[in-house]
Design an enzyme around this catalytic site. Structure first.
Site, short mmCIF file in Angstrom:
data_model
loop_
_atom_site.label_atom_id
_atom_site.label_comp_id
_atom_site.label_asym_id
_atom_site.label_seq_id
_atom_site.Cartn_x
_atom_site.Cartn_y
_atom_site.Cartn_z
N ASP A 7 -8.05 -0.51 43.20
CA ASP A 7 -8.29 -0.71 41.77
C ASP A 7 -6.95 -0.62 41.04
O ASP A 7 -6.17 0.31 41.29
CB ASP A 7 -9.24 0.36 41.23
CG ASP A 7 -10.64 0.26 41.81
OD1 ASP A 7 -10.90 -0.70 42.57
OD2 ASP A 7 -11.47 1.14 41.53
N ASP A 131 -24.08 -2.46 39.31
CA ASP A 131 -23.94 -1.02 39.15
C ASP A 131 -25.26 -0.51 38.62
O ASP A 131 -25.78 -1.02 37.61
CB ASP A 131 -22.83 -0.70 38.15
CG ASP A 131 -21.47 -1.21 38.62
OD1 ASP A 131 -21.27 -1.28 39.84
OD2 ASP A 131 -20.64 -1.55 37.77
#
Length: 251
Positions: A7, A131
């Site tokens: 990330d 998510d």
């Protein structure tokens, strides 16, 4: 397959705790981390542009292009997400040499447009990233916009909707687990893999022990994305790959 996660915020490798931008841990140069993963046997990298995810105007395209080139040179496949809002964004990434493009909130907020992408592009080059927040009644509700907004849309509803246009890859994250090292939600993956056996599911969030890799593989997932455990040296990618290969898959 074990897929290490990378990330990026402002050119730096980071991890967020439960998706909170104010809870960042920094791990330095993404190129050196990528190099380590190559040395430890990586075959694919999961790259997320967190600047782009928060604001598409801030997408780190030059860095993504360079990291993709580095990955390809090292014979790695790469899947990338963060700030994908238009078909041209997908075209740009595929032109860079990216293997799969990750579609998150846009798939929930603009389903009609995204379903058209599944017919325009090869569905194998698209990953639906969902998510989810699981409430007290075990409803699996999709959360969007960097986990800032909870919807009333159920996980199963979204998968079924995109299954009709050739959905191949789903990355599913239980947000209560991500970046926490609290362990994976094995039951979640068992149920969705059983319900949609032709979809390749990627498990993400909370993997803290090698034993969880055994459990996750037996749940039926196609791959596991691991970030913080590698960065904090809980175990190595080499060990995780070995564990995956030794596990008996539900096939």
């Amino acid at each position: 397959m074990i897929i290490p996660a990378l990330d990026i915020i402002n050119g730096d490798a980071v991890r967020l705790y439960q998706g909170k931008y104010q809870s960042q841990s920094h791990y330095g140069n993404p190129y050196s981390i990528l190099s380590t993963y190559v040395q430890q046997g990586a075959t694919m990298i999961h790259l997320v542009d967190l600047d782009g995810a928060r604001n598409p105007k801030n997408r780190q395209l030059s860095l993504i292009k360079e990291l993709t080139h580095t990955a390809i040179t090292s014979h790695l496949k790469i899947q990338i997400g963060g700030g994908i809002r238009h078909a041209t964004d997908i075209k740009t990434l595929l032109k860079f040499g990216v293997n799969r493009v990750i579609l998150g909130s846009i798939a929930i907020t603009h389903p009609k447009k995204v379903k058209q992408w599944f017919t325009y592009f090869n569905p194998s080059s698209l990953v639906l990233a969902l998510d989810i927040y699981i409430d007290s009644k075990n409803n699996r509700k999709v959360v969007i916009h960097g986990w800032q907004k909870e919807t009333n849309i159920q996980l199963e509803e979204v998968i079924e909707n995109y299954n009709s246009v050739g959905l191949k890859h789903v990355l599913c994250t239980d947000i209560s687990k991500d970046g926490t090292l609290l362990g994976s939600n094995i039951n979640l993956y068992q149920s969705i893999c059983y319900k949609w056996p032709k979809i390749s599911f990627q498990a993400s969030g909370g993997v803290a022990k090698l034993t969880e890799i055994l459990q996750l593989r037996s749940s039926g997932v196609n791959s596991i994305i691991i970030g913080r455990s590698f960065l904090e040296k809980k175990f190595t990618l080499t060990e995780a790959i070995s564990c995956w290969q030794n596990a008996s898959s539900r096939v």
